[in-house]
Design an enzyme around this catalytic site. Structure first.
Site, short mmCIF file in Angstrom:
data_model
loop_
_atom_site.label_atom_id
_atom_site.label_comp_id
_atom_site.label_asym_id
_atom_site.label_seq_id
_atom_site.Cartn_x
_atom_site.Cartn_y
_atom_site.Cartn_z
CB SER A 181 -1.21 7.44 -12.87
OG SER A 181 0.17 7.41 -12.40
CG ASP A 276 -2.79 5.71 -5.52
OD1 ASP A 276 -1.34 5.84 -5.45
OD2 ASP A 276 -3.50 5.85 -6.34
CG HIS A 306 -1.59 4.27 -8.81
ND1 HIS A 306 -1.66 5.34 -8.48
CD2 HIS A 306 -0.80 4.15 -9.98
CE1 HIS A 306 -1.11 6.09 -9.38
NE2 HIS A 306 -0.62 5.34 -10.37
#
Length: 330
Positions: A181, A276, A306
């Site tokens: 991320s 995601d 995610h």
């Protein structure tokens, strides 16, 4: 009469070929559906987590009182501090019992506002066991208290420390970098900074998991909506707002690396799930990486939320095995 020059046979590149069936809801395994449902239920039960200061949310997570369990502390972990441009930077180092085969510089996720090296002990301990690499996880400075460029500055300093001290400390110059991320965003930012500011390319591979590569928001992020499947559109906007609160430009290379010149970067494995909000960031970034002349692999997992590798299930096991193999052979 001069004969025509024979045309070279053009073969389509295979690493980024994606089977459309991966995006078919029918391809999602039952245990993946169950994981996603449990996440939505857990986060949907929280009225509004953003009414709490980030510092409070960080404290709750480290105490194991966040929405998801805190992994056990790794017995391999030790913490050292190195000098940085704003003071000491903690590094959480996990070292295998045997001499390390390499060193993986890990940059954790959390929207540049949350997360810590400690919270990643579960994944990083498994990484050490499966690859034989040491892991150096960076506790970089977080927004909103210390917004951009504090976090990237710390990651750059940690990478330079590894280049300088790594061979003597770990007995190897076989380095890889990666993150999840916001950590994937920072990993690319670090590669760009080392190339542009220092003329360095010390990393042999990059593992980029569910990265945020355009902070102006790609279509999947902008159109995701409110569903609390780990990360939604509001969450992304909150994180970006805190991270750039002191004037960072979304068009800057180390803020939105999708916009950058990507030449001269190492082979990368891009990992993403089809459920995601940052799906498009990876689908856009992987071809740009390849078109800049860098080897790239794209791994798309049906139904993965995610950073789904942080949740139990067959999908996470499959993705982690590929990540470990990719880094282990760099």
């Amino acid at each position: 009469m001069t004969s025509a020059r024979p045309q070279a046979t053009l073969r389509p590149s295979t690493p980024l070929l994606v089977d459309p069936a991966l995006f078919d809801p029918a391809s999602v395994a039952p245990d993946t559906r169950a994981v996603n449902a449990s996440i939505v239920k857990a986060l949907g039960a929280i009225p509004d987590r953003w009414v709490f200061p980030m510092a409070v949310l960080r404290k709750l997570r480290l105490e194991g009182k966040g929405p998801f369990p805190l992994s056990p502390e790794s017995p391999l972990a030790q913490v050292i501090e190195i000098d940085g441009p704003r003071g000491p930077i903690p590094l959480r180092i996990l070292t295998p019992a045997a001499p390390p085969k390499g060193v993986y510089l890990h940059l954790h996720g959390g929207g540049w506002c949350l997360g810590s090296a400690r919270e990643n002990d579960g994944l990083n301990h498994r990484f050490v066991e499966r690859t034989g690499f040491a892991v150096v996880s960076v506790d970089y400075r977080l927004a909103p208290e210390l917004p951009y460029p504090a976090g990237p500055d710390d990651c750059e300093a940690a990478a330079l420390w590894l280049v300088r001290e790594g061979p003597g400390r770990f007995g190897t110059e076989r380095f890889a970098i990666g993150g999840e991320s916001a950590g994937a965003n920072l990993a690319v930012a670090t590669l760009l900074r080392l190339r542009d500011r220092h003329g360095l390319a010390p990393f042999r591979a990059a593992s980029l998991n569910a990265g945020a590569y355009d902070l102006g928001l790609t279509p999947s992020a902008r159109r995701w909506g409110d569903e609390p499947l780990v990360l939604n559109t509001r969450d992304i906007n909150v994180f970006v707002g805190h991270y750039l609160r002191e004037g960072g430009d979304i068009g800057t290379d180390d803020v939105s690396p999708l916009q950058a010149d990507l030449t001269g970067l190492p082979p990368a494995l891009f990992t993403i799930g089809t459920r995601d909000a940052l799906l498009d960031d990876t689908l856009f970034m992987a071809p740009r990486w390849l078109s800049a002349g860098n080897p790239a692999e794209l791994a798309v997992y049906p139904g993965g939320c995610h950073v789904f590798v942080g949740f139990p299930g067959s999908l996470a096991d499959q993705a982690l095995a590929r990540i470990h193999a990719f880094i282990g052979t760099c």
